[in-house]
Motif scaffolding. Structure first.
Motif, PDB file in Angstrom:
ATOM      1  N   UNK A 167      14.317  36.203   1.758  1.00  0.00           N
ATOM      2  CA  UNK A 167      13.610  37.007   2.835  1.00  0.00           C
ATOM      3  C   UNK A 167      12.756  35.886   3.537  1.00  0.00           C
ATOM      4  N   UNK A 168      12.922  35.849   4.710  1.00  0.00           N
ATOM      5  CA  UNK A 168      12.198  34.996   5.558  1.00  0.00           C
ATOM      6  C   UNK A 168      11.545  35.877   6.731  1.00  0.00           C
ATOM      7  N   UNK A 169       9.961  35.777   6.367  1.00  0.00           N
ATOM      8  CA  UNK A 169       9.176  36.514   7.412  1.00  0.00           C
ATOM      9  C   UNK A 169       9.110  35.987   9.098  1.00  0.00           C
ATOM     10  N   UNK A 180      -3.810  46.344  11.635  1.00  0.00           N
ATOM     11  CA  UNK A 180      -3.961  44.829  11.676  1.00  0.00           C
ATOM     12  C   UNK A 180      -3.251  44.103  13.003  1.00  0.00           C
ATOM     13  N   UNK A 181      -3.583  44.468  14.298  1.00  0.00           N
ATOM     14  CA  UNK A 181      -3.102  44.153  15.262  1.00  0.00           C
ATOM     15  C   UNK A 181      -4.168  44.354  16.521  1.00  0.00           C
ATOM     16  N   UNK A 182      -4.130  43.135  17.297  1.00  0.00           N
ATOM     17  CA  UNK A 182      -4.901  43.282  18.598  1.00  0.00           C
ATOM     18  C   UNK A 182      -4.261  43.923  19.650  1.00  0.00           C
ATOM     19  N   UNK A 187      -1.261  37.496  12.570  1.00  0.00           N
ATOM     20  CA  UNK A 187      -0.281  36.583  12.186  1.00  0.00           C
ATOM     21  C   UNK A 187      -0.708  36.084  10.582  1.00  0.00           C
ATOM     22  N   UNK A 188      -1.775  35.648  10.631  1.00  0.00           N
ATOM     23  CA  UNK A 188      -2.480  35.534   9.222  1.00  0.00           C
ATOM     24  C   UNK A 188      -2.695  36.564   8.177  1.00  0.00           C
ATOM     25  N   UNK A 189      -2.900  37.818   8.590  1.00  0.00           N
ATOM     26  CA  UNK A 189      -2.585  38.787   7.817  1.00  0.00           C
ATOM     27  C   UNK A 189      -1.232  38.927   7.335  1.00  0.00           C
ATOM     28  N   UNK A 190      -0.298  38.812   7.925  1.00  0.00           N
ATOM     29  CA  UNK A 190       1.100  38.776   7.561  1.00  0.00           C
ATOM     30  C   UNK A 190       1.519  37.662   6.578  1.00  0.00           C
ATOM     31  N   UNK A 219      -1.285  27.066  13.362  1.00  0.00           N
ATOM     32  CA  UNK A 219      -2.248  27.111  12.007  1.00  0.00           C
ATOM     33  C   UNK A 219      -2.093  28.483  11.298  1.00  0.00           C
ATOM     34  N   UNK A 220      -1.889  29.397  12.027  1.00  0.00           N
ATOM     35  CA  UNK A 220      -1.624  30.841  11.503  1.00  0.00           C
ATOM     36  C   UNK A 220      -0.640  30.757  10.732  1.00  0.00           C
TER      37      UNK A 220
END
Length: 166
Positions: free
Chosen positions: A33-35, A98-100, A121-124, A161-162
């Protein structure tokens, strides 16, 4: 969209989590699985604007769902960063998804833009370690601003970086 027809995040945290979990439960090895994270957003035109986070859309059915984002224009992260300072709401964080998102008005029509940024993105990316996934991919790396503008360079670096989970 199977429930109400309102603008929403493209890849909400809990739906991403549910999707990854369901493939693993079905026997797919997590290393396969690739996120994939989007570096774009959707610029929804509000058929009826109630308040920020309540942008009712025109119902456009797709594959049996009563409402979809099939005809909603995608906009690049670069365009989002240019449009955000001109918004009437500023950046709003939806803690459930968890999104803007933000709201802007053009030609007397309300728009709601949902997108991903370094925080979402950091959350995911926490799923990478949690599930020992095979990796991460970007949908589309060219959608950030690679110009020599120092603010754009900083925002682009934050996006890259995220991708590195803590």
């Amino acid at each position: 969209m199977w429930t109400d027809c309102f603008a929403k995040a493209d890849a909400p945290y809990h739906k991403t989590l549910t999707g990854i979990s369901s493939y693993i439960k079905k026997g797919l090895h997590s290393k396969k699985i690739i996120l994939t994270v989007p570096w774009f957003g959707y610029d929804y035109i509000c058929n009826r604007f109630i308040e920020a986070g309540r942008c009712e859309l025109q119902k456009i059915a797709f594959e049996g769902a009563p409402c979809s984002n099939i005809d909603v224009p995608r906009i690049s992260y670069r365009e989002i960063m240019e449009l955000l300072p001109k918004s009437i709401s500023g950046r709003i964080w939806d803690d459930d998804l968890k999104a803007p998102f933000f709201v802007y008005k053009k030609d007397n029509v309300f728009h709601e833009v949902w997108y991903d940024d370094p925080e979402s993105i950091s959350w995911r990316t926490t799923f990478l370690k949690k599930f020992k996934l095979g990796g991460i991919a970007i949908w589309n790396a060219e959608l950030v601003d690679y110009s020599s503008d120092p603010i754009a360079a900083m925002k682009t670096e934050e996006m890259w970086n995220a991708l590195c989970p803590p």
